[in-house]
Design a protein around this motif. Structure first.
Motif, PDB file in Angstrom:
ATOM      1  N   UNK A 203      -4.356  30.437  46.373  1.00  9.31           N
ATOM      2  CA  UNK A 203      -3.041  30.859  45.924  1.00  9.31           C
ATOM      3  C   UNK A 203      -1.988  29.882  46.378  1.00  9.31           C
ATOM      4  N   UNK A 204      -0.749  30.318  46.308  1.00  5.64           N
ATOM      5  CA  UNK A 204       0.367  29.513  46.806  1.00  5.64           C
ATOM      6  C   UNK A 204       1.323  30.429  47.546  1.00  5.64           C
ATOM      7  N   UNK A 205       1.728  30.006  48.737  1.00  9.24           N
ATOM      8  CA  UNK A 205       2.646  30.797  49.542  1.00  9.24           C
ATOM      9  C   UNK A 205       4.032  30.157  49.507  1.00  9.24           C
ATOM     10  N   UNK A 206       5.024  30.989  49.202  1.00 11.72           N
ATOM     11  CA  UNK A 206       6.421  30.581  49.185  1.00 11.72           C
ATOM     12  C   UNK A 206       7.186  31.370  50.241  1.00 11.72           C
ATOM     13  N   UNK A 207       8.320  30.821  50.662  1.00 10.15           N
ATOM     14  CA  UNK A 207       9.173  31.490  51.643  1.00 10.15           C
ATOM     15  C   UNK A 207      10.532  31.757  51.002  1.00 10.15           C
ATOM     16  N   UNK A 208      11.009  32.996  51.142  1.00  9.41           N
ATOM     17  CA  UNK A 208      12.300  33.389  50.565  1.00  9.41           C
ATOM     18  C   UNK A 208      13.257  33.752  51.689  1.00  9.41           C
ATOM     19  N   UNK A 209      14.245  32.896  51.890  1.00  5.35           N
ATOM     20  CA  UNK A 209      15.303  33.149  52.861  1.00  5.35           C
ATOM     21  C   UNK A 209      16.598  32.658  52.234  1.00  5.35           C
ATOM     22  N   UNK A 210      17.364  33.594  51.666  1.00  6.43           N
ATOM     23  CA  UNK A 210      18.554  33.224  50.894  1.00  6.43           C
ATOM     24  C   UNK A 210      19.690  32.706  51.778  1.00  6.43           C
ATOM     25  N   UNK A 211      19.554  32.855  53.093  1.00  2.08           N
ATOM     26  CA  UNK A 211      20.555  32.270  53.971  1.00  2.08           C
ATOM     27  C   UNK A 211      20.253  30.802  54.259  1.00  2.08           C
ATOM     28  N   UNK A 212      19.092  30.326  53.795  1.00  2.00           N
ATOM     29  CA  UNK A 212      18.740  28.916  53.939  1.00  2.00           C
ATOM     30  C   UNK A 212      18.807  28.193  52.605  1.00  2.00           C
ATOM     31  N   UNK A 213      18.297  28.843  51.544  1.00  2.00           N
ATOM     32  CA  UNK A 213      18.239  28.189  50.236  1.00  2.00           C
ATOM     33  C   UNK A 213      18.247  29.255  49.150  1.00  2.00           C
ATOM     34  N   UNK A 214      18.904  28.952  48.036  1.00  2.00           N
ATOM     35  CA  UNK A 214      18.944  29.890  46.916  1.00  2.00           C
ATOM     36  C   UNK A 214      17.616  29.976  46.181  1.00  2.00           C
ATOM     37  N   UNK A 215      16.755  29.000  46.381  1.00  2.00           N
ATOM     38  CA  UNK A 215      15.449  28.975  45.740  1.00  2.00           C
ATOM     39  C   UNK A 215      14.358  29.265  46.767  1.00  2.00           C
ATOM     40  N   UNK A 216      13.224  29.770  46.279  1.00  2.00           N
ATOM     41  CA  UNK A 216      12.082  29.950  47.167  1.00  2.00           C
ATOM     42  C   UNK A 216      11.594  28.584  47.649  1.00  2.00           C
ATOM     43  N   UNK A 217      11.179  28.546  48.900  1.00  3.29           N
ATOM     44  CA  UNK A 217      10.741  27.309  49.522  1.00  3.29           C
ATOM     45  C   UNK A 217       9.222  27.275  49.616  1.00  3.29           C
ATOM     46  N   UNK A 218       8.661  26.078  49.542  1.00  3.92           N
ATOM     47  CA  UNK A 218       7.226  25.944  49.759  1.00  3.92           C
ATOM     48  C   UNK A 218       6.896  26.251  51.223  1.00  3.92           C
ATOM     49  N   UNK A 219       5.848  26.995  51.453  1.00  2.72           N
ATOM     50  CA  UNK A 219       5.397  27.299  52.816  1.00  2.72           C
ATOM     51  C   UNK A 219       4.547  26.133  53.311  1.00  2.72           C
ATOM     52  N   UNK A 220       5.182  25.006  53.482  1.00  2.00           N
ATOM     53  CA  UNK A 220       4.482  23.788  53.881  1.00  2.00           C
ATOM     54  C   UNK A 220       3.850  23.963  55.252  1.00  2.00           C
ATOM     55  N   UNK A 221       2.586  23.582  55.362  1.00  2.00           N
ATOM     56  CA  UNK A 221       1.832  23.616  56.626  1.00  2.00           C
ATOM     57  C   UNK A 221       1.657  25.016  57.183  1.00  2.00           C
ATOM     58  N   UNK A 222       1.808  26.036  56.342  1.00  2.00           N
ATOM     59  CA  UNK A 222       1.585  27.413  56.799  1.00  2.00           C
ATOM     60  C   UNK A 222       0.129  27.609  57.202  1.00  2.00           C
ATOM     61  N   UNK A 223      -0.093  28.428  58.208  1.00  2.00           N
ATOM     62  CA  UNK A 223      -1.438  28.847  58.597  1.00  2.00           C
ATOM     63  C   UNK A 223      -1.747  30.140  57.851  1.00  2.00           C
ATOM     64  N   UNK A 224      -2.799  30.112  57.049  1.00  2.00           N
ATOM     65  CA  UNK A 224      -3.133  31.233  56.174  1.00  2.00           C
ATOM     66  C   UNK A 224      -4.585  31.602  56.422  1.00  2.00           C
ATOM     67  N   UNK A 225      -4.843  32.886  56.646  1.00  2.00           N
ATOM     68  CA  UNK A 225      -6.198  33.263  56.995  1.00  2.00           C
ATOM     69  C   UNK A 225      -6.554  34.678  56.594  1.00  2.00           C
TER      70      UNK A 225
END
Length: 656
Positions: free
Chosen positions: A350-372
């Protein structure tokens, strides 16, 4: 498999013969023309490894059951820990042909053994392959329904090598050295330091090591980086390496720290341990539950060089072999029906995105996220999960991930993202079917904890205190390998340096003026008094506000990277507030400060801050670590942030 194909001048076997098994009354020998593995029968203890003209690489001065063995530490609920070298009572040949020998040593439990042996059936396996410069071992543990309750604090494989030959230890590219002798830890050659594992070498056999600290915990390693480590004999040049091709059978996830190699010379394959976590990572079996798990296989790899060749190239070759083993996982040759082959494993992508509207109006790539994937539980429960298998990967720069070779079963998908606080968990259970499943979850969105805009922050959220100020060690307690080293936090006694830097008062951090890399000590520890007692410490964070908003609560986010028998109390503008505005209560038993780890278990607290606690102008947050019976009690912070109420227009803090 296991054969060296290196461009380095590493000795290769000459025309590998078929594997041969010799069964004697009290021993089993497996010979593939490269090595001879000798095992006690029916106990299944590695009593000897013959290789490259050396009749035994194991410590011949030790008793035979103290050379190469599986062990565990267990207890009845509420009872003391019992150390158990696992000795089989039955021997079986699983397969014997010219390409492979696999043998089994089993120990079965019944009610007559209650209270004397851990209530587990244990099947230890050893495998030697044709043309392989090493041997494999794995084990199947099973607790049957209705059997007694117990705890298992630790299980591992240990190898004790010959101290007259193996003097050079290597467990990372930048963590290699000539090690002390085990005799250097005896009376007359060392000074005992603050806990039994740490000594100052005062009269070592190798005088070059005089004045150094030796402590096995200085050579701990996170699971994600713990793939190969071992020892080198310089005369003759031989390497003995422990290679772990998968983390799936280890507990605690990718950041969990474990021991590797240490003075002995000893090399370990750790599967379950409470190190850097405490009781939270001790599996507890209750109500007669059924449990079965396969630990391993792990590979004990042997290599050697010719003539005058630099023996340190054996480390490079071992790394190449490690990559071969990782690429070969899961192994096709392990024959226990409980060991899942490729066809019984699945994948999740899949693909993981990060949503924090106080940082960016667009969803951010979850670069280097640990996923398990780990057993179903609560958000963040993976780091304390210690009974099932876990499967982890690191997301690409664009957030895409793929987790492969997953066992059949039910899982939750968990993740955390460097740069953001908190934990993500996918909302549905994921099931891998017995025939294998290929599951694409598409785009997933993580919304990290956030109520309003950031007023100020300290540190970087990565579950570690490494970015804070780590002092130089006391020059009297140095391990030279860590001088000018990225892991400077592994030096002994850094907890004592706090009082040296702050002899009369505690740390004060001024937002907008202070630098967390220089002005925030890596651990909030206790203060030693002249009477050899210890006092709590209170740190201050000072910041200014133009005005105090009354429209909602401010939020203080405190992410903790480690806690040891500690209590964090938070007060705003009143250091004597009783009770404090917030308290964690007693938390943590990871002992990371004493064991030179820059993190243990992760804790996240969100404190609602009433506007009446704040004032216009200069404010002070008082952080007190209130428990103080030991020098090792303390907190390592990961990241601290103060957020304004959510319905306000973003206003930066006034800088001094």
């Amino acid at each position: 498999m296991g054969k060296c194909f290196s461009s380095h001048p590493v000795a290769l076997p000459m025309g590998p013969m078929g594997v041969r098994l010799y069964v004697h009354d009290q021993y089993v020998e497996i010979d593939n023309g490269i090595l001879v593995l000798k095992l006690s029968k029916p106990e299944g203890i590695v009593t000897g490894v013959q290789y490259n003209g050396v009749d035994n690489l194991m410590e011949i001065l030790n008793k035979e059951d103290n050379r190469g063995y599986w062990d565990l530490v267990w207890s009845e609920p509420g009872g003391p820990g019992i150390f158990d070298v696992i000795k089989g009572t039955d021997f079986t040949v699983i397969v014997e042909d010219e390409n492979q020998v696999e043998v089994s040593f089993t120990r079965r439990w019944d009610l007559s053994l209650k209270g004397t042996l851990v209530p587990l059936n244990i099947d230890k396996r050893f495998i030697v392959l044709r043309g392989s410069s090493g041997f494999y071992t794995y084990a199947i543990y099973e607790h049957f329904e209705g059997w007694p309750d117990f705890n298992m604090a630790e299980t591992r494989v240990a190898f004790k090598l010959r101290k007259d030959k193996f003097h050079y230890m290597a467990m990372a590219e930048n963590r290699q050295k000539i090690m002390p002798m085990p005799d250097d830890r005896l009376a007359g050659r060392c000074q005992q330091l603050a806990y039994p594992e740490a000594v100052l070498l005062t009269n070592p056999i190798n005088t070059d090591l005089k004045g150094e600290v030796d402590d096995k915990y200085q050579y701990s390693c996170e699971n994600k980086d713990n793939k190969v480590h071992g020892w080198i004999s310089l005369e003759p040049p031989i390497g003995f390496w422990q290679i772990t091709p998968s983390d799936e059978f280890r507990t605690g996830g990718p950041m969990k720290q474990n021991l590797t190699s240490h003075v002995g010379p000893t090399t370990l394959a750790m599967f379950v341990s409470a190190h850097y976590s405490g009781d939270d990572l001790v599996p507890k079996f209750r109500n007669g539950e059924h449990w079965k798990k396969v630990f391993g296989p792990v590979f004990m790899y042997l290599n050697s060089t010719w003539g005058e060749a630099d023996p340190h190239i054996l480390w490079d070759d071992a790394n190449l072999q490690m990559k071969t083993e990782v690429e070969s996982w899961p192994y096709a040759f392990a024959l226990s029906e409980d060991y899942a082959k490729t066809e019984r494993r699945g994948s999740v992508s899949g693909r993981l995105l990060v949503r924090d509207r106080y940082i960016d109006d667009e969803d951010l790539y979850a670069s280097s996220a640990y996923i398990g994937l780990a057993l179903p539980g609560e958000v963040g429960s993976w780091q304390r999960e210690c009974k099932g298998y876990q499967f982890w990967t690191k997301a690409e720069a664009n957030g895409f991930f793929s987790i492969n070779n997953i066992h059949t079963g039910d899982y939750n998908l968990y993740a955390w993202v460097p740069g953001f606080i908190g934990d993500y968990m996918y909302g549905s259970t994921i099931t891998i079917m017995p025939v294998g499943s290929i599951i694409d979850l598409g785009d997933l969105v993580y919304e990290p904890p956030r109520a309003g805009p950031t007023l100020w922050e300290i540190g970087y959220p990565d579950r570690s205190a490494a970015e804070f100020y780590v002092p130089d060690p006391n020059p009297n307690y140095v391990n030279r390998i860590f001088l000018n080293h990225p892991d400077r936090f592994r030096q002994y006694g850094l907890w004592e340096r706090y009082a040296d830097l702050y002899p009369d008062s505690d740390l004060v951090y001024v937002i907008g003026d202070s630098d967390h890399k220089k002005d925030w000590f890596f651990a909030q520890v206790t203060r030693r008094n002249e009477q050899n007692s210890y006092s709590p410490t209170t740190w201050q964070i000072k910041f200014k506000l133009q005005s105090v908003l009354q429209t909602g609560a401010y939020i203080l986010r405190v992410a903790i990277a480690s806690a040891t028998l500690s209590e964090m109390q938070v007060r705003f503008n009143d250091p004597e507030a009783d009770p404090p505005h917030f308290s964690t209560g007693l938390i943590g038993r990871d002992n990371s400060i004493a064991r030179h780890g820059i993190h243990g278990l992760y804790w996240l607290y969100s404190v609602a801050v009433q506007s009446s606690w704040l004032i216009e102008g200069e404010n002070t947050v008082f952080l007190t670590q209130a428990r103080s019976s030991s020098p090792f009690q303390g907190i390592m912070y990961d990241y601290i942030r103060l957020e304004e109420p959510p319905d306000c227009t973003f206003r930066k803090v006034i800088l001094p």
